[in-house]
Design a protein around this motif. Structure first.
Motif, PDB file in Angstrom:
ATOM      1  N   ALA A  34       9.410  10.199  -2.353  1.00  8.30           N
ATOM      2  CA  ALA A  34       8.457  10.025  -3.742  1.00  8.30           C
ATOM      3  C   ALA A  34       7.000  10.603  -3.564  1.00  8.30           C
ATOM      4  O   ALA A  34       6.389  10.930  -4.349  1.00  8.30           O
ATOM      5  N   GLU A  71      13.827   8.963 -12.712  1.00 12.06           N
ATOM      6  CA  GLU A  71      14.116   8.488 -11.418  1.00 12.06           C
ATOM      7  C   GLU A  71      15.554   8.930 -10.887  1.00 12.06           C
ATOM      8  O   GLU A  71      15.599   9.539  -9.845  1.00 12.06           O
ATOM      9  N   GLU A  94      11.290   6.652  -0.405  1.00 14.15           N
ATOM     10  CA  GLU A  94       9.779   6.383  -0.649  1.00 14.15           C
ATOM     11  C   GLU A  94       8.832   7.282  -0.223  1.00 14.15           C
ATOM     12  O   GLU A  94       8.083   7.758  -0.869  1.00 14.15           O
ATOM     13  N   ARG A  95       8.860   7.855   1.127  1.00 13.98           N
ATOM     14  CA  ARG A  95       8.221   9.144   1.325  1.00 13.98           C
ATOM     15  C   ARG A  95       8.702  10.141   0.714  1.00 13.98           C
ATOM     16  O   ARG A  95       7.627  10.990   0.526  1.00 13.98           O
ATOM     17  N   SER A 124      12.990   8.391   4.443  1.00 13.98           N
ATOM     18  CA  SER A 124      13.331   7.607   3.264  1.00 13.98           C
ATOM     19  C   SER A 124      12.895   8.222   1.936  1.00 13.98           C
ATOM     20  O   SER A 124      12.011   9.085   1.836  1.00 13.98           O
ATOM     21  N   VAL A 164      15.379   2.702  -3.772  1.00  8.28           N
ATOM     22  CA  VAL A 164      14.116   3.003  -4.666  1.00  8.28           C
ATOM     23  C   VAL A 164      13.264   1.745  -4.523  1.00  8.28           C
ATOM     24  O   VAL A 164      13.415   0.692  -5.408  1.00  8.28           O
ATOM     25  N   THR A 165      12.474   1.674  -3.746  1.00 10.12           N
ATOM     26  CA  THR A 165      11.334   0.753  -3.875  1.00 10.12           C
ATOM     27  C   THR A 165      10.439   0.478  -4.953  1.00 10.12           C
ATOM     28  O   THR A 165      10.296   1.336  -5.682  1.00 10.12           O
ATOM     29  N   TYR A 182       7.235   0.598  -4.869  1.00  9.42           N
ATOM     30  CA  TYR A 182       6.257   1.335  -4.604  1.00  9.42           C
ATOM     31  C   TYR A 182       6.644   2.806  -5.287  1.00  9.42           C
ATOM     32  O   TYR A 182       5.818   3.745  -5.707  1.00  9.42           O
ATOM     33  N   ALA A 183       7.990   3.461  -4.722  1.00  8.96           N
ATOM     34  CA  ALA A 183       8.482   4.612  -5.316  1.00  8.96           C
ATOM     35  C   ALA A 183       8.548   4.664  -6.771  1.00  8.96           C
ATOM     36  O   ALA A 183       8.150   5.680  -7.269  1.00  8.96           O
ATOM     37  N   ARG A 184       9.011   3.540  -7.438  1.00 14.47           N
ATOM     38  CA  ARG A 184       9.165   3.481  -8.778  1.00 14.47           C
ATOM     39  C   ARG A 184       7.867   3.749  -9.555  1.00 14.47           C
ATOM     40  O   ARG A 184       7.891   4.144 -10.532  1.00 14.47           O
TER      41      ARG A 184
END
Length: 216
Positions: A120, A81, A117-118, A115, A182-183, A185-187
């Motif tokens: 990731a 991460e 998240e995008r 972002s 780091v959401t 979902y991203a994690r």
């Protein structure tokens, strides 16, 4: 951990190709180094006499086989991460030597970078060399030193001496410490993409714990 005792990593039971390995002569020691992007690689370029923004291909003359005689066989690892957040800051927020990665992002995602998240989600495509899992850079050999990025300078001091380890004293290509969300979902995506890295790190930390344990 006792001085001069460092965790290694036995990767011999895998089928990794690990093409980017280089033979370095530092402080009179011959070292086989596995090049992994975003894991202190700019410091190693400096140690090779290259500028941090020069392609590692310029050191092709140093490319080495895995079975030569070396004082150490090393690679540098970091939390997956942390590594991807660092890449996002460096290439998306700071735009440092980012043209190729951003071009690939636009081609794959059909949008402008936004972002984390995008980003990731982009990492799940493996469309850029920076996104490759750390373990996939390794060869099926036994590494004598699996070096956590934060311990790079101290480890190199022990290996080659403080003077020769000077290129590793401070980060060569740092990113600004901009906040990155780091959401969950991203994690979750990162744990899926880099499962082999998390497993490798667990093995390394277990060995480190054994080396650090008092001996009766």
């Amino acid at each position: 951990m006792p001085p001069d005792h460092f965790p290694g990593f036995d990767n011999r039971l895998t089928f990794g190709t690990g093409h980017s390995h280089y033979a370095l002569e530092i402080g009179g020691k011959r070292i086989l180094y596995a090049y992994i992007r975003k894991n202190g690689c700019s410091a190693f370029k400096t140690a090779m006499g290259l500028a941090s923004d020069v392609s590692i291909g310029a050191a092709r003359r140093l490319r080495a086989g895995p079975f030569g005689r070396y004082d150490a066989r090393i690679f540098v690892w970091r939390d997956p991460e942390e590594r991807l957040v660092s890449l996002y800051r460096n290439k998306i927020l700071d735009r440092k030597n980012a043209e190729d990665l951003i071009r690939r992002y636009r081609e794959v995602m059909q949008e402008e970078p936004s972002s984390f998240e995008r980003f990731a989600l982009f990492a799940t495509t493996g469309a850029d060399p920076h996104l490759i899992a750390q373990r996939h850079h390794l060869r099926p050999i036994r590494y004598t030193h699996a070096i956590e990025l934060g311990a790079l300078h101290a480890t190199m001091c022990s290996l080659v001496g403080p003077e020769a380890a000077a290129p590793f004293r401070v980060p060569v290509n740092p990113s600004r410490k901009a906040p990155v969300e780091v959401t969950p979902y991203a994690r979750a995506l990162l744990h899926r993409i880099y499962a082999c890295d998390f497993q490798m790190i667990e093995t390394i930390l277990a060995q480190q714990s054994r080396l650090s344990a008092p001996r009766g």
